[in-house]
Design a protein around this motif. Structure first.
Motif, PDB file in Angstrom:
ATOM      1  N   VAL A  47      20.874 -72.177  18.764  1.00 51.67           N
ATOM      2  CA  VAL A  47      20.643 -71.387  19.972  1.00 51.67           C
ATOM      3  C   VAL A  47      21.325 -72.036  21.175  1.00 51.67           C
ATOM      4  CG1 VAL A  47      18.907 -70.373  21.495  1.00 51.67           C
ATOM      5  CG2 VAL A  47      18.426 -70.608  19.036  1.00 51.67           C
ATOM      6  N   ASN A  48      22.222 -71.306  21.809  1.00 48.78           N
ATOM      7  CA  ASN A  48      22.847 -71.790  23.039  1.00 48.78           C
ATOM      8  C   ASN A  48      22.104 -71.311  24.278  1.00 48.78           C
ATOM      9  OD1 ASN A  48      25.162 -71.907  20.986  1.00 48.78           O
ATOM     10  ND2 ASN A  48      26.026 -72.984  22.738  1.00 48.78           N
ATOM     11  N   ALA A  49      21.484 -70.136  24.167  1.00 45.07           N
ATOM     12  CA  ALA A  49      20.730 -69.595  25.298  1.00 45.07           C
ATOM     13  C   ALA A  49      19.714 -68.575  24.799  1.00 45.07           C
ATOM     14  CB  ALA A  49      21.666 -68.947  26.317  1.00 45.07           C
ATOM     15  N   THR A  50      18.626 -68.461  25.547  1.00 45.02           N
ATOM     16  CA  THR A  50      17.617 -67.433  25.318  1.00 45.02           C
ATOM     17  C   THR A  50      17.247 -66.885  26.693  1.00 45.02           C
ATOM     18  OG1 THR A  50      15.441 -66.948  24.360  1.00 45.02           O
ATOM     19  CG2 THR A  50      15.735 -69.143  25.337  1.00 45.02           C
ATOM     20  N   SER A  51      16.283 -65.971  26.757  1.00 47.34           N
ATOM     21  CA  SER A  51      15.875 -65.465  28.060  1.00 47.34           C
ATOM     22  C   SER A  51      14.392 -65.142  28.068  1.00 47.34           C
ATOM     23  CB  SER A  51      16.692 -64.225  28.452  1.00 47.34           C
ATOM     24  OG  SER A  51      16.278 -63.082  27.734  1.00 47.34           O
ATOM     25  N   ASP A  65      14.899 -63.420  22.498  1.00 43.61           N
ATOM     26  CA  ASP A  65      16.348 -63.277  22.675  1.00 43.61           C
ATOM     27  C   ASP A  65      17.084 -64.542  22.270  1.00 43.61           C
ATOM     28  OD1 ASP A  65      16.209 -60.686  23.712  1.00 43.61           O
ATOM     29  OD2 ASP A  65      15.929 -61.403  25.760  1.00 43.61           O
ATOM     30  N   VAL A  66      18.172 -64.365  21.509  1.00 46.27           N
ATOM     31  CA  VAL A  66      19.024 -65.519  21.189  1.00 46.27           C
ATOM     32  C   VAL A  66      20.494 -65.152  21.334  1.00 46.27           C
ATOM     33  CG1 VAL A  66      17.406 -66.644  19.610  1.00 46.27           C
ATOM     34  CG2 VAL A  66      19.033 -64.994  18.700  1.00 46.27           C
ATOM     35  N   ALA A  67      21.265 -66.133  21.772  1.00 43.84           N
ATOM     36  CA  ALA A  67      22.726 -66.070  21.713  1.00 43.84           C
ATOM     37  C   ALA A  67      23.163 -67.447  21.245  1.00 43.84           C
ATOM     38  CB  ALA A  67      23.327 -65.742  23.069  1.00 43.84           C
ATOM     39  N   GLY A  68      23.933 -67.488  20.191  1.00 43.52           N
ATOM     40  CA  GLY A  68      24.304 -68.789  19.650  1.00 43.52           C
ATOM     41  C   GLY A  68      25.256 -68.676  18.480  1.00 43.52           C
ATOM     42  N   GLU A  69      25.336 -69.761  17.729  1.00 43.87           N
ATOM     43  CA  GLU A  69      26.299 -69.869  16.631  1.00 43.87           C
ATOM     44  C   GLU A  69      25.595 -69.953  15.286  1.00 43.87           C
ATOM     45  OE1 GLU A  69      29.598 -73.122  15.069  1.00 43.87           O
ATOM     46  OE2 GLU A  69      29.287 -72.863  17.238  1.00 43.87           O
ATOM     47  N   VAL A  70      26.101 -69.190  14.320  1.00 42.08           N
ATOM     48  CA  VAL A  70      25.566 -69.245  12.960  1.00 42.08           C
ATOM     49  C   VAL A  70      25.936 -70.582  12.335  1.00 42.08           C
ATOM     50  CG1 VAL A  70      25.598 -68.197  10.664  1.00 42.08           C
ATOM     51  CG2 VAL A  70      25.780 -66.744  12.708  1.00 42.08           C
ATOM     52  N   VAL A  71      24.936 -71.304  11.813  1.00 42.83           N
ATOM     53  CA  VAL A  71      25.213 -72.581  11.152  1.00 42.83           C
ATOM     54  C   VAL A  71      24.943 -72.525   9.659  1.00 42.83           C
ATOM     55  CG1 VAL A  71      24.859 -73.991  13.201  1.00 42.83           C
ATOM     56  CG2 VAL A  71      22.914 -73.456  11.760  1.00 42.83           C
ATOM     57  N   GLU A  72      24.179 -71.511   9.222  1.00 42.62           N
ATOM     58  CA  GLU A  72      23.871 -71.373   7.795  1.00 42.62           C
ATOM     59  C   GLU A  72      23.454 -69.931   7.519  1.00 42.62           C
ATOM     60  OE1 GLU A  72      20.656 -73.133   4.507  1.00 42.62           O
ATOM     61  OE2 GLU A  72      20.916 -74.151   6.446  1.00 42.62           O
ATOM     62  N   VAL A  73      23.810 -69.413   6.344  1.00 40.18           N
ATOM     63  CA  VAL A  73      23.400 -68.058   5.973  1.00 40.18           C
ATOM     64  C   VAL A  73      22.667 -68.086   4.641  1.00 40.18           C
ATOM     65  CG1 VAL A  73      25.308 -66.994   7.229  1.00 40.18           C
ATOM     66  CG2 VAL A  73      25.581 -67.518   4.805  1.00 40.18           C
ATOM     67  N   GLY A  74      21.729 -67.149   4.474  1.00 39.37           N
ATOM     68  CA  GLY A  74      20.999 -67.022   3.220  1.00 39.37           C
ATOM     69  C   GLY A  74      21.876 -66.469   2.113  1.00 39.37           C
ATOM     70  N   ASP A  75      21.398 -66.575   0.887  1.00 38.27           N
ATOM     71  CA  ASP A  75      22.185 -66.210  -0.290  1.00 38.27           C
ATOM     72  C   ASP A  75      22.627 -64.750  -0.308  1.00 38.27           C
ATOM     73  OD1 ASP A  75      21.865 -68.802  -1.162  1.00 38.27           O
ATOM     74  OD2 ASP A  75      20.174 -68.339  -2.489  1.00 38.27           O
ATOM     75  N   SER A  76      21.832 -63.860   0.272  1.00 39.57           N
ATOM     76  CA  SER A  76      22.156 -62.429   0.202  1.00 39.57           C
ATOM     77  C   SER A  76      22.896 -61.911   1.431  1.00 39.57           C
ATOM     78  CB  SER A  76      20.876 -61.611  -0.007  1.00 39.57           C
ATOM     79  OG  SER A  76      20.026 -61.710   1.124  1.00 39.57           O
ATOM     80  N   VAL A  77      23.183 -62.777   2.380  1.00 37.52           N
ATOM     81  CA  VAL A  77      23.880 -62.363   3.605  1.00 37.52           C
ATOM     82  C   VAL A  77      25.364 -62.157   3.325  1.00 37.52           C
ATOM     83  CG1 VAL A  77      24.553 -63.068   5.933  1.00 37.52           C
ATOM     84  CG2 VAL A  77      22.223 -63.489   5.127  1.00 37.52           C
ATOM     85  N   GLY A 106      10.338 -67.095  18.445  1.00 36.63           N
ATOM     86  CA  GLY A 106      10.834 -68.368  17.946  1.00 36.63           C
ATOM     87  C   GLY A 106      12.125 -68.805  18.602  1.00 36.63           C
ATOM     88  N   ALA A 107      12.494 -68.159  19.721  1.00 39.63           N
ATOM     89  CA  ALA A 107      13.783 -68.440  20.362  1.00 39.63           C
ATOM     90  C   ALA A 107      13.755 -69.620  21.312  1.00 39.63           C
ATOM     91  CB  ALA A 107      14.266 -67.194  21.112  1.00 39.63           C
ATOM     92  N   TYR A 108      12.570 -70.091  21.691  1.00 32.07           N
ATOM     93  CA  TYR A 108      12.482 -71.227  22.624  1.00 32.07           C
ATOM     94  C   TYR A 108      12.716 -72.537  21.876  1.00 32.07           C
ATOM     95  CZ  TYR A 108      10.063 -68.125  26.010  1.00 32.07           C
ATOM     96  OH  TYR A 108       9.697 -67.130  26.878  1.00 32.07           O
ATOM     97  N   ALA A 109      13.884 -72.670  21.273  1.00 32.28           N
ATOM     98  CA  ALA A 109      14.151 -73.811  20.403  1.00 32.28           C
ATOM     99  C   ALA A 109      15.648 -74.015  20.220  1.00 32.28           C
ATOM    100  CB  ALA A 109      13.492 -73.584  19.041  1.00 32.28           C
ATOM    101  N   GLU A 110      16.000 -75.166  19.676  1.00 33.78           N
ATOM    102  CA  GLU A 110      17.411 -75.455  19.426  1.00 33.78           C
ATOM    103  C   GLU A 110      17.961 -74.654  18.253  1.00 33.78           C
ATOM    104  OE1 GLU A 110      18.146 -79.967  20.979  1.00 33.78           O
ATOM    105  OE2 GLU A 110      17.056 -79.774  19.082  1.00 33.78           O
TER     106      GLU A 110
END
Length: 313
Positions: free
Chosen positions: A34-38, A66-78, A97-101
């Motif tokens: 997460v780079n930013a939330t609101s 709200d989240v804006a950020g970068e994907v670091v991992e995807v699930g098997d079915s994504v 759950g957005a108030y987090a890294e």
């Protein structure tokens, strides 16, 4: 990872900046850095216990949608995303759950971030703009030339509602305070009712849609402003509005509808097109670091934020 948790229902004193376990994505989910939330009003309403019938009493509680950020991992079915993608989303878990890294979100709720927006700008969009879009397009059935009144036009949902209605070629009347008239004009709206000097419910104009984005007025107060088949939309499901929505569902004439926002990557893709076409922009009053989120909650609770408060992570 660092996060802000709520240790109970009540004041901002219960918000704690601390370390918690990083989430693990399920097969259909993305793990987002997460780079930013609101801040959205629902966040502090949950914190204060207004929605405890839905949230229960399990603490600590991790808030934020709200989240804006970068994907670091995807699930098997994504299949639609991969590590490194820049995305924005409204989290589809409750109470968030957005108030987090790091945060997890379903593939179907995520969308590539608009190319013309920074993470900070994009984080202001999801919940508020989805609410406005789904209210006007899906519930209001907005059409070109429709007369639309937006109450709370300078707020988070309202600023997007004005722009979306304009993008869909409606004739927009905005209700806001004196200090926000210039802001609302900058969004392309020129018929403005200043609620500090005029009661919009006494307006002589008639509307196809009245969207009460701040839920400060009732259907009874607004009914006479609606055209014969006009629609009143509110963001607050009070017992009265629920009953009225059910009654008007089966009766001919004017309707009452309640907006309950849903996470949707498809709708975010639609908004992305409008954003990249320069038809929608984020209005951000101020930004805060994640560690200072209690201050942002306090300001949001006062009810006079112009646009959004964004949290950088």
């Amino acid at each position: 990872m660092k996060a802000v948790i709520s240790n109970g229902y009540g004041s901002t004193d219960l918000l704690e900046y601390t370390s918690v376990e990083q989430p693990t994505p399920k097969s259909n989910q993305l793990l987002i850095k997460v780079n930013a939330t609101s801040i959205n009003p629902i966040d502090w309403k949950i914190r204060k216990g207004y929605l405890k019938i839905f949230t229960g009493n399990k603490f600590p509680m991790l808030l934020g949608f709200d989240v804006a950020g970068e994907v670091v991992e995807v699930g098997d079915s994504v299949t639609s995303f991969q590590a490194g993608d820049q995305i924005y989303a409204r989290l589809d878990s409750f109470p968030g759950g957005a108030y987090a890294e790091y945060a997890v979100v379903s593939e179907s709720a995520a969308c590539l971030k608009p190319n013309t927006m920074t993470y900070t700008q994009a984080a202001a969009v999801p919940l508020a703009a989805l609410t406005a879009l789904q209210a006007l397009r899906d519930l209001g059935k907005i059409q070109p030339g429709h007369d639309v009144l937006i109450n709370g036009a300078s707020g988070g949902v309202g600023t997007f509602a004005v722009q979306i209605a304009k993008a869909l070629s409606a004739q927009v009347t905005a209700v806001c305070s004196t200090k926000n008239i210039d802001l609302v004009k900058s969004l392309g709206c020129f018929r403005i009712i200043d609620y500090t000097s005029q009661d919009f419910t006494q307006d002589s104009a008639k509307y196809d849609i009245i969207f009460d984005a701040v839920a400060k007025n009732s259907f009874a107060q607004c009914k006479k402003l609606l055209k014969p088949h006009g629609i009143y939309i509110t963001t607050l499901p009070t017992p009265s509005s629920i009953v009225q929505s059910l009654l008007t569902l089966v009766l001919p004439g004017k309707k009452v509808k309640l907006i309950t926002v849903r996470s949707s990557g498809k709708d975010l893709a639609y908004l992305k097109e409008l954003i990249e076409a320069d038809k929608i922009r984020s209005v951000i009053q101020e930004t805060y670091p994640l560690s200072d989120i209690a201050k942002a909650h306090s300001i949001s609770e006062q009810g006079h934020v112009a646009g959004k408060l964004v949290i950088t992570v």
